[in-house]
Design an enzyme around this catalytic site. Structure first.
Site, PDB file in Angstrom:
ATOM      1  N   CYS A  54       4.538  -1.649   9.562  1.00 46.34           N
ATOM      2  CA  CYS A  54       3.560  -1.647   8.253  1.00 46.34           C
ATOM      3  C   CYS A  54       3.538  -3.074   7.928  1.00 46.34           C
ATOM      4  O   CYS A  54       2.862  -3.513   6.927  1.00 46.34           O
ATOM      5  CB  CYS A  54       4.255  -0.854   7.309  1.00 46.34           C
ATOM      6  SG  CYS A  54       5.986  -1.121   7.086  1.00 46.34           S
ATOM      7  N   CYS A  63      10.496   3.696   7.672  1.00 42.61           N
ATOM      8  CA  CYS A  63      10.799   2.987   6.366  1.00 42.61           C
ATOM      9  C   CYS A  63      12.377   2.958   6.229  1.00 42.61           C
ATOM     10  O   CYS A  63      12.857   1.828   5.738  1.00 42.61           O
ATOM     11  CB  CYS A  63      10.085   3.608   5.162  1.00 42.61           C
ATOM     12  SG  CYS A  63       8.387   3.868   5.565  1.00 42.61           S
TER      13      CYS A  63
HETATM   14 FE1  FES Z   1       6.427   0.010   5.192  1.00 44.46          FE
HETATM   15 FE2  FES Z   1       7.654   2.199   4.498  1.00 44.46          FE
HETATM   16  S1  FES Z   1       5.443   1.844   5.012  1.00 44.46           S
HETATM   17  S2  FES Z   1       8.537   0.458   4.734  1.00 44.46           S
END
Ligand code: FES
Length: 140
Positions: free
Chosen positions: A34, A103
């Protein structure tokens, strides 16, 4: 309910957020999936993690898992912090949705990275102790 009460609590009221100016070890890791970043600061006295703070640009799940992870290692010996897994953090939070498991890896990696920095500053090769800080398996 997608998130447990504990996740919501740690997300809306995260523990140990901030920086430690005279930290003994600082770790920074990025989540390849992400693009989020996590920074972890450790104060270490006689092998004990006397203080820990974190900063993240991550999502709510990253905030909640880091908050819980810092609570789990604060006041503990380095050896305990090295053994902390993202799974243990997720369990302490009563679970996370599967899509958010990646995450939780940020906190584990950031702690290891900060300990690696600590050992390097002591003139000790961190690799045999901390090991490789592996990429998140959910991110590839
Ligand atoms: Fe990036 Fe959770 S979506 S740390």
């Amino acid at each position: 309910m997608l998130y447990s009460e504990k996740v919501l609590d740690h997300f809306s009221n995260p523990r140990n957020v901030g920086e430690i100016e005279d930290a003994d070890g600082i770790g920074e890791v990025g989540n390849a999936k992400c693009g989020d970043i996590m920074k972890m600061y450790l104060k270490i006295d006689n092998g004990i993690i006397s203080d820990v703070k974190f900063k993240t640009f991550g999502c709510g799940a990253a905030v909640a898992t880091s908050s819980m992870a810092t609570e789990l290692i604060k006041g503990k010996p380095i050896e305990d912090a090295l053994k902390l897994t993202n799974k243990a953090v997720v369990e302490a939070l009563d679970g996370l949705p599967a899509v958010k498991l990646h995450c939780s890896v940020l906190a584990e990696q950031a702690i290891k990275s900060a300990l690696s920095d600590y050992y390097t500053r002591q003139g000790i090769d961190p690799l045999p102790i901390v090991g490789e800080i592996s990429e998140c398996e959910h991110c590839h």
